[in-house]
Design an enzyme around this catalytic site. Structure first.
Site, short mmCIF file in Angstrom:
data_model
loop_
_atom_site.label_atom_id
_atom_site.label_comp_id
_atom_site.label_asym_id
_atom_site.label_seq_id
_atom_site.Cartn_x
_atom_site.Cartn_y
_atom_site.Cartn_z
CG ASP A 173 1.16 3.67 4.75
OD1 ASP A 173 0.21 3.29 4.24
OD2 ASP A 173 2.14 3.16 5.33
CG ASP A 189 -3.20 3.12 4.91
OD1 ASP A 189 -4.30 2.67 4.44
OD2 ASP A 189 -2.51 2.22 5.67
CG ASP A 209 -0.28 -0.14 2.50
OD1 ASP A 209 1.00 0.08 2.44
OD2 ASP A 209 -0.84 -0.06 3.60
#
Length: 496
Positions: free
Chosen positions: A332, A420, A330
């Site tokens: 961030d 995120d 992912d």
């Protein structure tokens, strides 16, 4: 250049002859004049040494029968750097920093290539003299804390660290915190070593390697990994690969008899959360790695959206990509602004609304802030922060990554990416940046160091000095390290 010199002063003496050294062989043409090799017989044997010497000469290498001042490279097999150094000292010789101590793999690769190959970390026998039997003031002692070790992505002991991380993950699935910490600390310290462990002697004096860990190293780890993997472990890994599925849910599915994701998705009796539904819907995209190019493209999307509402905001990519990794699961981002608290609180909802209108938002979960300004930092080393954050899945069009090349491909023209976003107050930015950069083990150790060595409390929110009974302010990561009395470690050196 004088790569070898006697340890004592006085007239230079003739070097002792290597036991079992071969007699002079017919001359061969020397192609590489700047290299002078000496092949160590210790642990290799006379026959193999003679064979390698003759073969190397035929390939154009200059190989000395005896150790002399002209030698630039010592080649050894099944010896660590400290063992070679000890052998040199027995011969009353000390190695200068210009003398290369190399594993035999370098010579074999060079002969195969027909020329000297580039010397990399896997070839070098680094002399670890501070924690071996042969002290050398030129080397630093290895700390038990990751925040006092520089750990880049150059891992010379991946055969061990990969396995220890599997063992740690298995322990975490079984909720065995003690074993988890033991294996993660072992993997962390091994990642920081600038040399490859060849024998058990190489582990002497290295912290975080207790008897249990050393036993695993001794059997080359892989056997131990296979022994600890029960049937549930790979299935837990499979189930938790779904976005929104944790250990409790995966254990529940396992006990219900599920052994595949297809069976779980087709079962009409199961209830899924909104996050889990998104995890199944975009599963193939989410389990594939996010490349740095994709992460950078997402960064552009995030900055465009944030700056549309808060032009003075700072947007920083954190996590593994800030530590120099080329791939991740992912992306961030830490966001902060010197503006008002009200502007900060409204930013993420505005960004979410913008992406929803543009058709880029596939899923989101907005978690409101519970941050308290004057609350003491948590005593727990793994505690999450209380800042406002949003967990999203964004639609990233291929043309944003490679300038339209992918748009010519048939089928889907976008990829689902997990993102995120964390919104933190401006005065807490340095602490949040340190925490969200990672790695996880680095953060555990810097907090443990603060508690045990400095009598301070550190988390993503603040740093508190228990002796002075006051919060210590910091506008940068460098200032936090300075408060802790630590040398600053760059983000790409925190891959503990």
């Amino acid at each position: 250049m004088d790569p070898l010199c006697t340890a004592s002063s006085g007239p230079r003496k003739k070097r002792p002859r290597q036991v079992g050294a071969s007699m002079a062989s017919p001359p061969h043409d020397i192609k590489f004049q700047n290299l002078v090799l000496f092949i160590l017989e210790k642990k290799m044997g006379t026959t193999r040494r003679n064979f390698l010497m003759e073969l190397a000469r035929r390939k154009g290498f200059r190989v000395e029968n005896e150790l002399s001042d002209s030698v630039t490279h010592i080649v050894a097999e099944n010896n660590s750097g400290s063992e070679v150094l000890e052998w040199l000292q027995v011969q009353n010789i000390r190695a200068s920093s210009q003398l290369e101590l190399l594993d035999v793999s370098w010579l074999i690769e060079s002969m195969g290539a027909g020329k000297p190959v580039e010397i990399t970390g896997k070839h070098q026998l680094v002399v670890r003299t501070d924690y071996s039997a042969t002290p050398n003031p030129g080397f630093q002692k290895i700390s038990q804390y990751a925040c006092q070790r520089k750990t880049t992505l150059n891992n010379y002991n991946h055969i061990f660290t990969d396995a220890f991380e599997i063992l740690a993950e298995n322990s975490e699935f079984k909720e065995n915190e003690v074993s988890y910490v033991t294996f993660m600390r072992a993997a962390s310290v091994l990642k920081s070593l600038p040399f490859t462990i060849i024998s058990m002697r190489d582990t002497e004096g290295i912290p975080c390697l207790g008897d249990k860990v050393k036993c695993i190293i001794e059997v080359r780890v892989k056997v131990a990994v296979l022994e600890t993997k029960d049937m549930s472990f790979p299935l837990f890994q499979l189930f938790t690969s779904v976005f929104g599925v944790g250990l409790k849910t995966s254990e529940k599915w396992f006990r219900m008899g599920f052994r595949s994701l297809n069976k779980i998705m087709s079962d009409k009796t199961l209830k899924f959360t909104k996050m889990q539904k998104a995890g199944f819907l975009y599963y193939e995209d989410l389990v594939s790695c996010v490349t740095r190019a994709e992460a950078e493209a997402v960064g552009v999307l995030v900055k465009e959206a944030v700056w549309a509402f808060l032009p003075d905001a700072f947007v920083t990519m954190t996590g593994g990509f800030r530590r120099g990794k080329k791939i991740g699961h992912d992306v961030d981002f830490l966001i902060t602004s010197p503006g008002s608290a009200e502007d900060e609180e409204q930013l993420l909802p505005k960004v979410i609304n913008l992406w929803e209108k543009k058709g880029l938002l596939l899923y989101y979960d907005l978690v409101e802030s519970t941050f308290e300004k004057f609350k003491l930092p948590s005593r727990q080393v793994d505690t999450l922060d209380h800042f406002q954050k949003c967990f999203l899945i964004l639609k990233l069009h291929h043309q944003r990554v490679d300038s339209g090349k992918s748009s010519q491909q048939e089928g889907k023209t976008w990829k689902a990416i997990r993102v995120d976003l964390v919104m933190c107050p401006y005065e807490n930015h340095a602490f949040a940046l340190l925490g969200w950069t990672g790695s996880r083990q680095f953060e555990r150790d810097i907090r443990r160091y603060a508690t045990h060595e400095r009598k301070m409390m550190l988390d993503n929110h603040a740093l508190y000095d228990k002796t002075k009974r006051m919060f210590l302010k910091a506008e940068s990561e460098e200032e936090i390290f300075a408060h802790l009395g630590l040398d600053y470690i760059e983000p790409w050196e925190r891959n503990a």
